[in-house]
Design an enzyme around this catalytic site. Structure first.
Site, mmCIF file in Angstrom:
data_model
loop_
_atom_site.group_PDB
_atom_site.id
_atom_site.type_symbol
_atom_site.label_atom_id
_atom_site.label_comp_id
_atom_site.label_asym_id
_atom_site.label_seq_id
_atom_site.Cartn_x
_atom_site.Cartn_y
_atom_site.Cartn_z
ATOM 1 N N ASP A 87 0.809 -1.228 0.000
ATOM 2 C CA ASP A 87 0.000 0.000 0.000
ATOM 3 C C ASP A 87 0.840 1.275 0.000
ATOM 4 O O ASP A 87 0.395 2.329 0.441
ATOM 5 C CB ASP A 87 -0.954 0.015 1.202
ATOM 6 C CG ASP A 87 -1.908 -1.170 1.193
ATOM 7 O OD1 ASP A 87 -2.380 -1.533 0.091
ATOM 8 O OD2 ASP A 87 -2.167 -1.750 2.267
ATOM 9 N N ARG A 88 2.058 1.161 -0.502
ATOM 10 C CA ARG A 88 2.974 2.297 -0.619
ATOM 11 C C ARG A 88 3.358 2.894 0.735
ATOM 12 O O ARG A 88 3.836 4.030 0.792
ATOM 13 C CB ARG A 88 2.394 3.398 -1.526
ATOM 14 C CG ARG A 88 2.084 2.939 -2.960
ATOM 15 C CD ARG A 88 3.318 2.406 -3.656
ATOM 16 N NE ARG A 88 3.132 2.214 -5.077
ATOM 17 C CZ ARG A 88 2.860 1.028 -5.655
ATOM 18 N NH1 ARG A 88 2.745 -0.058 -4.900
ATOM 19 N NH2 ARG A 88 2.727 0.937 -6.962
ATOM 20 N N LEU A 89 3.187 2.136 1.812
ATOM 21 C CA LEU A 89 3.627 2.597 3.130
ATOM 22 C C LEU A 89 5.046 2.090 3.364
ATOM 23 O O LEU A 89 5.312 1.252 4.232
ATOM 24 C CB LEU A 89 2.669 2.094 4.218
ATOM 25 C CG LEU A 89 1.253 2.663 4.144
ATOM 26 C CD1 LEU A 89 0.373 2.043 5.227
ATOM 27 C CD2 LEU A 89 1.268 4.186 4.279
ATOM 28 N N HIS A 90 5.953 2.615 2.543
ATOM 29 C CA HIS A 90 7.319 2.114 2.523
ATOM 30 C C HIS A 90 8.074 2.472 3.797
ATOM 31 O O HIS A 90 7.745 3.438 4.494
ATOM 32 C CB HIS A 90 8.065 2.684 1.315
ATOM 33 C CG HIS A 90 7.315 2.560 0.034
ATOM 34 N ND1 HIS A 90 6.747 1.376 -0.382
ATOM 35 C CD2 HIS A 90 7.038 3.476 -0.932
ATOM 36 C CE1 HIS A 90 6.149 1.561 -1.558
ATOM 37 N NE2 HIS A 90 6.312 2.835 -1.898
#
Length: 229
Positions: free
Chosen positions: A200-203
């Site tokens: 979810d692009r929560l890198h």
């Protein structure tokens, strides 16, 4: 209508990176990540050129310039690469030593970013590296006036053939001299970031920022923090 994406979207499933589980210095972490990429390249083949590094510089009018080189070493003083000192990057670094570099391994959902200044390598280190290159690569270092225009591919190949005849392959590391303007740079970082792609692009972005003089291996020289993705 929304534009079609350039590539299918995939979920990034990189390993979680937690500050508490990392070493207190960026050298240990960078060494471990690079070793893992090299090992994966050998075992699975989905990490081509694991030491390929994008190096960004700034030209005389302030425009950024970037190209890919091979990181030839990593020491506690910083990562390093070799080049023709009269190349575009050589000229740019001579005028402005500010530099940024990134190692990226998409198959592993990992990247390392270095930001700092470039320091020219000493001649003896350049020579020690140059003699380890294959004979053909040593010839090409002479044949190419890196970044300069050339009329054709055939002109480059003719120049290479001329130099190959001058310095034939004898099997000796000294059969081709070090080019006069061959050199290299070490990046002395002010900041090192470790990036891991997460769902979810929560890198994860973990940054070591310099707070004092010292090498990459000197914990007292670095403060560690997490940044938002």
């Amino acid at each position: 209508m929304a534009p079609d994406p350039l590539a299918p979207r995939i979920s990034y499933t990189g390993d979680a990176v937690d500050i508490g589980g990392l070493a207190d210095n960026p050298y240990a972490v960078a060494s471990a990540w690079i070793d893992a990429a090299v090992a994966r390249a050998a075992e699975r083949g989905d990490v081509p050129e694991p030491t390929a590094m994008a190096v960004a510089t700034v030209d005389a009018v302030g425009l950024p310039d970037v190209r890919t080189v091979l990181m030839r070493f990593l020491t506690p003083e910083g990562p390093g690469f070799v080049t023709n000192l009269d190349s575009a990057k050589g000229r740019q670094l001579a005028a402005n030593p500010g530099v940024a570099a990134t190692l990226t391994w998409p198959a592993m959902f990992r990247a390392i970013r270095f930001r700092g200044r470039a320091v020219e390598l000493p001649d003896e280190l350049v020579r020690d590296y140059f003699v380890t290159r294959p004979w053909g690569s040593r010839i090409s270092a002479w044949a190419s006036e890196q970044s300069a225009p050339i009329a054709s591919r055939s002109a480059l190949e003719a120049r290479s053939a001329e130099l190959a005849a001058r310095w034939p392959d004898t099997g000796s590391p000294d059969d081709v001299p070090v080019p006069t303007r061959w050199g290299g740079y070490r990046i002395v970082p002010e900041e090192v970031e470790f990036w891991a792609g997460r769902p979810d692009r929560l890198h994860d972005r973990i940054v070591y920022a310099r707070v004092a003089e010292g090498s990459l291996a000197d914990a007292a020289a670095w403060a560690i923090s997490r940044r938002q993705p």
